[in-house]
Motif scaffolding. Structure first.
Motif, PDB file in Angstrom:
ATOM      1  N   ALA A   1       9.827  19.686  28.361  1.00 35.67           N
ATOM      2  CA  ALA A   1       9.766  18.350  28.953  1.00 35.67           C
ATOM      3  C   ALA A   1      11.095  17.976  29.603  1.00 35.67           C
ATOM      4  N   GLN A   2      12.187  18.251  28.940  1.00 35.33           N
ATOM      5  CA  GLN A   2      13.498  17.898  29.481  1.00 35.33           C
ATOM      6  C   GLN A   2      13.915  18.783  30.647  1.00 35.33           C
ATOM      7  N   SER A   3      13.241  19.910  30.823  1.00 34.50           N
ATOM      8  CA  SER A   3      13.582  20.843  31.908  1.00 34.50           C
ATOM      9  C   SER A   3      12.786  20.588  33.175  1.00 34.50           C
ATOM     10  N   THR A   4      11.796  19.706  33.121  1.00 33.14           N
ATOM     11  CA  THR A   4      10.959  19.443  34.293  1.00 33.14           C
ATOM     12  C   THR A   4      11.408  18.166  34.984  1.00 33.14           C
ATOM     13  N   PRO A   5      11.224  18.087  36.312  1.00 29.07           N
ATOM     14  CA  PRO A   5      11.550  16.848  37.022  1.00 29.07           C
ATOM     15  C   PRO A   5      10.783  15.647  36.495  1.00 29.07           C
ATOM     16  N   LEU A   6       9.559  15.845  36.014  1.00 28.84           N
ATOM     17  CA  LEU A   6       8.762  14.737  35.503  1.00 28.84           C
ATOM     18  C   LEU A   6       9.129  14.342  34.076  1.00 28.84           C
ATOM     19  N   ARG A   7       9.946  15.178  33.425  1.00 34.83           N
ATOM     20  CA  ARG A   7      10.402  14.921  32.052  1.00 34.83           C
ATOM     21  C   ARG A   7       9.254  14.816  31.055  1.00 34.83           C
ATOM     22  N   ARG A   8       8.212  15.596  31.276  1.00 35.24           N
ATOM     23  CA  ARG A   8       7.118  15.645  30.316  1.00 35.24           C
ATOM     24  C   ARG A   8       6.349  16.944  30.513  1.00 35.24           C
ATOM     25  N   VAL A   9       5.555  17.290  29.522  1.00 30.93           N
ATOM     26  CA  VAL A   9       4.748  18.510  29.565  1.00 30.93           C
ATOM     27  C   VAL A   9       3.385  18.175  30.164  1.00 30.93           C
TER      28      VAL A   9
END
Length: 253
Positions: A210-218
């Motif tokens: 989650a913290q690694s994605t631009p959307l900050r979620r899975v």
């Protein structure tokens, strides 16, 4: 052809991502075949909200005779052939990298089990469904891949290799079937929150992704399923042989 005019077959649709995909098509008015191998009660529950526009049907996608019979039964039930096939079925697998065999220990039997469902299953479905699609000059085949092609951060050697082979089949089938009005595309996700297969994944892994994605979620199964609709819709009519990554922007190459 609009989605609400179509007959859609989703394999491995009794639970998890497949159930979300089947429900998305049902919500949009398609007639849906909810394929399952063992999850009879779960598949019936997926199809129930859509009444006579959906049916649960058991078939092992590795058996070409069972696949052909399933398509024939669907055509009889709905009065028209299947127009869209979504190949989501997966050999038994749990997404927990700590429990997967490393390259020094994994056996060919593990690879073969994944290849049987992912690649042989896809071939059986394409061969059984494409003649009717070609006869009407319209067909949509969608395969389900993985972003681990680009981001192999966990040792899912057998799973990733089978999905990579499925991507190759997706692209060669697209070239072969395109002149007949049939598109063949893949959607690749990352870890989804949550399916039966990903339930074994430690919570810390979900948080890291989650913290690694631009959307900050899975990404959820429902969000992924919405993207599948695109490849069955009129808006994708000029798109084939592609692999669309749906993972919240985690992988971008």
């Amino acid at each position: 052809m609009r989605i609400d005019e179509q007959v859609v077959l989703v394999t491995g649709a009794g639970r998890g991502l497949g159930a979300a995909i089947a429900a998305a098509f049902g919500r949009e008015g398609a007639r849906v075949v909810v394929n399952y191998r063992r999850s009879a009660e779960a598949a019936a529950a997926v199809s129930a909200p859509f009444g006579d526009r959906a049916m649960a049907m058991q078939a092992d996608v590795t058996d070409p005779g069972a696949v052909a019979a399933m398509l024939s039964t669907a055509e009889i039930r709905f009065g028209t052939p299947v127009t869209t096939v979504v190949h989501n079925a997966l050999s038994d697998f749990r997404f927990n990298g700590d429990d997967r065999a490393k390259i020094a220990d994994i056996s060919w039997a593990d690879f073969a089990a994944q290849m049987e469902v992912s690649v042989r299953g896809a071939l059986n479905l394409i061969q059984a469904a494409s003649p009717a699609m070609a006869a009407r000059g319209f067909g949509r085949i969608v395969t389900i891949g993985t972003n681990l092609f680009q981001n192999p951060v966990v040792p899912y050697h057998d799973y990733t290799a089978a999905k990579a082979a499925l991507l190759s089949l997706t692209r060669t089938a697209a070239a072969d079937l395109g002149p007949q009005g049939i598109t063949v595309n893949m959607l690749s996700g990352g870890l989804l929150r949550t399916t039966d297969a990903s339930a074994a994944t430690p919570g810390a892994v979900f948080d890291l992704i989650a913290q690694s994605t631009p959307l900050r979620r899975v990404t959820t199964p429902e969000e992924f399923a919405d993207a599948v609709l695109f490849f069955a819709s009129p808006w994708s009519r000029a798109v084939t042989g592609q692999n669309l990554v749906v993972d919240g922007g985690l992988v971008r190459d």
